[in-house]
Scaffold this active site. Structure first.
Site, PDB file in Angstrom:
ATOM      1  CD  GLU A 183     -11.319  12.917  24.630  1.00 39.47           C
ATOM      2  OE1 GLU A 183     -12.392  12.977  25.192  1.00 39.47           O
ATOM      3  OE2 GLU A 183     -11.192  12.459  23.483  1.00 39.47           O
TER       4      GLU A 183
ATOM      5  CD  GLU B  48     -12.043   6.133  21.465  1.00 40.90           C
ATOM      6  OE1 GLU B  48     -11.343   6.414  20.477  1.00 40.90           O
ATOM      7  OE2 GLU B  48     -12.628   6.985  22.150  1.00 40.90           O
TER       8      GLU B  48
HETATM    9  C1  BGC Z   1     -13.202   9.566  25.717  1.00 38.21           C
HETATM   10  C2  BGC Z   1     -13.758   8.419  26.487  1.00 38.21           C
HETATM   11  C3  BGC Z   1     -14.748   8.978  27.443  1.00 38.21           C
HETATM   12  C4  BGC Z   1     -15.836   9.563  26.604  1.00 38.21           C
HETATM   13  C5  BGC Z   1     -17.076   9.958  27.260  1.00 38.21           C
HETATM   14  C6  BGC Z   1     -14.319  10.154  24.920  1.00 38.21           C
HETATM   15  O1  BGC Z   1     -13.955  11.121  24.064  1.00 38.21           O
HETATM   16  O2  BGC Z   1     -12.110   9.247  24.975  1.00 38.21           O
HETATM   17  O3  BGC Z   1     -12.969   7.416  26.796  1.00 38.21           O
HETATM   18  O4  BGC Z   1     -15.167   8.152  28.432  1.00 38.21           O
HETATM   19  O5  BGC Z   1     -15.364  10.551  25.748  1.00 38.21           O
HETATM   20  O6  BGC Z   1     -17.998   9.203  26.691  1.00 38.21           O
END
Ligand code: BGC
Length: 998
Positions: free
Chosen positions: A590, A852
């Site tokens: 990501e 997270e």
């Molecule tokens: C990310 C987040 C991001 C989100 C959107 C995720 O996969 O890691 O931090 O804000 O997607 O909701």
């Protein structure tokens, strides 16, 4: 900065501050404060910067902004005037001959955002400058030390270089693709199937192109579960592994353009006065001249939307060149441009990386010479076999080209580079580059199975491993990376998803070999090393931490070691995720500029580091990602998606925050058109000012726990907040009519919000913590309902056993809002809570970065769903703002800390807290300590500012300053009494208050 001092910056806490010259200076001030009668004692300007950077090279703002801080040990010190001299050479400046600009004596107390207003500056112009200030009594201080900046290349026409690529002329020798193994599996491991045969069958003409889904895989190994395909394949005699999510397209061979070497030999026929290299890449580059590396940046250039602009770096390379034969060379890799990136997939911006360089040499006699990239450059394969952010890097040391970056090389075997044109705009690097920050030694090394060693660095970090081994030629060392270990001691890599993060090094067998990857990075604490038959030396593996090198501005420490660990985790989260852009996470597939994450964390970030230049650059990426209709991307640079509430609003909240913290009006002026466009989009896509529709991916209060705040409500609240900030921004830059227009719109949205979501008793629909926190923070409630809302918020926290339930959206507002509404005790209990869910829960589990999810790992359930389980996501760490602004009590009372509020929360459960913040006006510090029933509060206020200081006490008679009754201290003015605190006004200087508590 040399490596030694960098190491301190990275790993020390508070120690740096003690070594800071200003600390010593202010400490001296503490000793002599108040008794200095001599005018302007020690009064001087320091920390001179241009566009937030120290002595920058390559500035392309036509009128750059200058700043300094005023240092003085005297209480109540002020700059009453300043004078800036700017000269075209250091010699002229020394003689006070300001041939570019003499500002004359300017009556002003401003020390930042001072716009250069001298002769128009041309490309490459060297500007040497210094400043002096007049103190509060009108006495001039000494001239500061000299500083400099150099202009960049201000127009496209200044570039005579051509973009070049290293392309094989003949691609017909494409090697055969062999699928060795393909596994279709659910990410939560509930089902898995071997699909090697069906995938191999779909290879046509040596290529594979298929969408990963049940149909194409011929089965469903786990219905209703998210799946991915893991493929191991050979290509060109080498083995690869690829993990790709369901519904994505798999294309093989990827033909990961292997990093290549580009070079040119050239002669310089005279002694050299100055030489500057302007260079950049669509991809990543590392430039070398005559065997030495140029600059200390890594992963350059920083990530931008390459379809619109690319940043070039300017480096003074005078010392690397000489009269006679020279050589310039560069390694060129894929990076964000043509490698794998988050949801953009593979080769999102372009297929093959390209390099651009212009070396400009000025001889001592004034003649100039340019060596530019063009068709005369040559290229050669490099020892880097492949490199990619998600996959890792492979290096074969046996393929190293001797003297590849030195003059005199036989270039016979080198092919001609291909020049071509690119439409992209070139702009100067305006921020601190990514650099190596420090090196971490492993805490332990364990042989988990025969010849497989796992190193624990003791810190979840971001960067690469520096490998030091000695083994026979051809030995292949494999390095795998992970943030956590499985219960059986093996690496937990499932959460990496499609980012295998594996590096390979093939030894050349010439004794001790040291290597580290150049064009990749990983997020990890544990490293698995295989491929060596003997036990590796204790220094075989070290962690090289990389980050955008923003200077550290804040330190916080208190009597609770768990909170100190939390602060360390927040700082490590920021360091590891501020890599070129503010990212969500550094380890899985990501690593994107998620706007919601950036927005929720930015205020915390400003305390920890000077992020003004970092955000000045990223906010341009944000604007670049805005659609014609006004929709901000959910990620910037924008690789897809947009318009989600709280995420899109980063396009307004972030510029506003930079203005608040650094007093930067130019950032508002630049971004106001985009901010207004966003608000107008929201207005158009609302019904009766309620955000009932068009909310994009609509993430809501992402990852909240045990609460569900209406997404429509969140959308409407953020619509109101962005509108308010647009109004304030218009006001700040002198556009009162628009300010009034958007203030009216805010009032209208507020009315609609109340009508739809707020009861007469102040209850907000859903009764969630996030709803109350937002409504209070965004000032959406009528005054009489605010105390009620705060009461409901507190009751919900208590009903949950002193636990929070907020996700990304509500989490940063919670503690400040409670405190500002008379519920500081509840805020403190939440902060010090260590049972699930809470900030200290992960600390208790041994976390060294912010997770997270509140429940990334729990003793009962183990790891969360690996589909989304990063252990280095800073968003939930946005409580850091409260450590500095709440417990430390340091807040900006007006933009750029011109006036300061010192209002520490003396938390039940803490006995002391030391906080420092280097504001744009200078260092601010508080230090409080409970001694029985008395409170000692030491405060440092920078020169040229005033502070409102709130001291818990019942009466003036209960407070002393430096041992004297406070009423007798003439530099401290009593203002009023409020909520159990006495409020005073002070000027700059160091103060030592003691108050008697009940
Ligand atoms: C990310 C987040 C991001 C989100 C959107 C995720 O996969 O890691 O931090 O804000 O997607 O909701």
């Amino acid at each position: 900065m040399n490596q030694e001092s960098k190491r301190k910056t990275c790993c020390g806490i508070f120690a740096d501050w003690l070594l800071h010259p200003l600390a010593a200076f202010l400490a001296l001030g503490l000793l002599i404060g108040g008794c200095a009668r001599l005018p302007a004692i020690g009064f001087h300007c320091e920390n001179l910067r241009c566009e937030y950077l120290k002595d920058p090279l390559g500035i392309d703002a036509a009128s750059p902004r200058l700043s300094w801080i005023v240092a003085s040990s005297r209480r109540g010190e002020k700059q009453t005037a300043y004078q800036i001299l700017t000269a075209s050479s250091a010699e002229l400046l020394d003689r006070n001959i300001a041939d570019l600009w003499d500002s004359g004596r300017v009556a002003s107390d401003e020390t930042s955002q001072i716009v250069y207003s001298g002769k128009p500056l041309i490309s490459r112009q060297c500007c040497f400058w210094k400043v002096r200030a007049w103190d509060r009594d009108g006495h001039p201080g000494d001239w500061s030390h000299g500083a400099r900046w150099q202009m960049g290349l201000l127009a496209a026409g200044e570039w005579s270089a051509h973009w070049i690529r290293a392309e094989a002329a003949d691609s017909s020798s494409a090697p055969t693709l062999v699928i060795r193994r393909a596994t279709y599996e659910s990410v939560d491991q509930s089902g898995s199937a071997d699909v090697t045969e069906s995938v191999a069958r779909q290879v046509k003409n040596d290529r594979l192109n298929l969408v990963v889904n049940n149909k194409n895989m011929g089965l469903d190994p786990s219905s209703n579960h998210v799946k991915q395909l893991r493929v191991e394949y050979d290509h060109g005699g080498r083995s690869f592994q690829k993990v790709i999510d369901e519904n994505r397209t798999l294309t093989l061979p990827d033909d990961l353009a292997a990093p290549r070497i580009l070079r040119k030999s050239f002669a310089l026929n005279s002694p050299i006065r100055q030489a500057v290299l302007y260079a950049t890449a669509l991809g990543l580059y590392e430039a070398h001249i005559n065997g030495q590396r140029v600059g200390d940046h890594v992963l350059a250039p920083d990530w931008t939307d390459y379809r619109k602009r690319v940043r070039y770096q300017a480096c003074d390379v005078t010392a690397l060149l000489h009269r006679g034969d020279n050589a310039i060379a560069a390694l060129l890799g894929n990076g964000w441009y043509s490698g794998h990136i988050g949801n953009g997939g593979y080769q999102f911006f372009g297929k093959v990386p390209a390099f651009l360089a212009q070396l400009e040499v000025t001889y001592s006699d004034g003649r100039t010479e340019r060596i530019v990239t063009d068709g005369t450059w040559k290229w050669h394969p490099s020892p880097i076999l492949s490199s990619d952010f998600m996959l890792g890097e492979d290096y074969d040391a046996r393929l190293e080209v001797k003297n590849w970056d030195e003059p005199g090389l036989d270039e016979n075997q080198w092919a001609a580079a291909s020049p071509h044109d690119e439409a992209v705009t070139l702009e100067a690097q305006v921020m601190e580059p990514v650099r190596e920050i420090c090196e971490i030694k492993p805490k332990t090394a364990t042989e988990s199975r025969p010849a497989c060693w796992i190193f624990d660095l003791g810190q979840n970090m971001v960067g690469v491993v520096r490998l030091k081994v000695s083994a026979p030629a051809g030995t292949e060392v494999t390095l795998r990376h992970a943030e956590m270990l499985n219960p059986d001691g093996t690496l937990y890599t499932k959460n990496l998803r499609g980012a295998p993060s594996i590096d390979h090094y093939i030894c050349k067998g010439t004794g001790v070999e040291t290597w580290q990857p150049r064009f990749t990075f990983h997020g990890f604490r544990y490293v698995e090393l295989t491929g060596l038959s003997n036990q590796p030396a204790s220094d075989a593996v070290t962690g090289i931490v990389i980050a955008s090198d923003t200077s550290r501005t804040g330190e916080f420490a208190c009597s609770d070691a768990r909170i100190n660990q939390l602060q360390s985790n927040i700082q490590w989260g920021q360091r590891g995720n501020y890599i070129s852009i503010p990212t969500d996470c550094p380890q899985r597939d990501e690593r994107l500029g998620w706007m919601g994450d950036a927005e929720v964390f930015i205020r915390t970030a400003t305390y920890n580091a000077d992020v003004a230049a970092f955000f000045s650059k990223w906010l341009v990426d944000v604007d670049d990602g805005q659609s014609a209709a006004g929709v901000f991307g959910d990620v910037s640079p924008n690789t897809g998606g947009g318009g989600a509430p709280a995420w899109g609003d980063a396009g307004v909240i972030c510029p506003w925050t930079i203005y608040e913290v650094y007093g930067d009006k130019r950032i508002l002026e630049r971004h106001l058109p985009a901010m207004i466009k966003w608000v107008e989009y929201l207005r158009l896509h609302s019904s009766g000012l309620i955000r009932q529709r068009d909310r994009g991916s609509d993430y809501g209060d992402w990852l909240s726990i045990g609460a569900n705040t209406s997404k429509e409500l969140i959308g409407t609240a953020f619509f109101a907040y962005s509108t308010r900030l647009v109004s304030r921004s218009c006001q700040a830059v002198g556009r009162p009519q628009e300010a009034a227009k958007y203030e009216q719109l805010f009032q209208d949205i507020k009315a609609a919000f109340n009508k739809r979501y707020v009861g007469a008793d102040g209850r907000i629909q859903g009764n969630t913590q996030t709803a109350y926190a937002m409504a209070l923070k965004f000032e959406l409630l009528p005054d009489d309902l605010r105390p009620k809302a705060a009461q409901y918020l507190e009751e919900d926290i208590q009903a949950k056993g002193e636990h929070l339930s907020t996700g990304f959206v509500g989490v940063s507002y919670l503690l400040p809002v409670l405190t500002q509404n008379g519920k500081a005790d509840t805020a403190c209990r939440l902060l010090l809570q260590d049972t699930f869910p809470s900030w200290l829960f992960s600390v208790k589990q041994g976390a060294t970065t912010i997770w997270e999810r509140w429940d990334g790992w729990t003793p009962e359930k183990g790891f969360q769903d690996p589909g989304m389980n990063s252990f280095n996501h800073y968003s939930l760490g946005s409580c850091g703002e409260y450590l500095f602004g709440g417990i430390g009590g340091i807040r900006a009372a007006s933009p750029g800390y011109k006036t300061i509020l010192i209002d520490p929360v003396i938390c039940d459960g803490l006995s002391w807290a030391n906080t420092r913040y280097d504001s744009i006006k200078g260092p601010i510090a508080t230090s409080w300590k409970l001694n029985g029933n008395s409170l000692q509060l030491k405060v440092t206020v920078p020169a040229n500012t005033t502070a409102t200081v709130c001291i818990p006490a019942r009466d003036m008679a209960d407070i002393t300053e430096s041992g004297k009754p406070i009423a007798k201290v003439r530099e401290v003015k009593y203002v009023r009494q409020e909520n159990g605190r006495l409020i005073f006004q002070v000027g700059s200087g160091a103060y030592d208050f003691v108050s008697k508590l009940d």
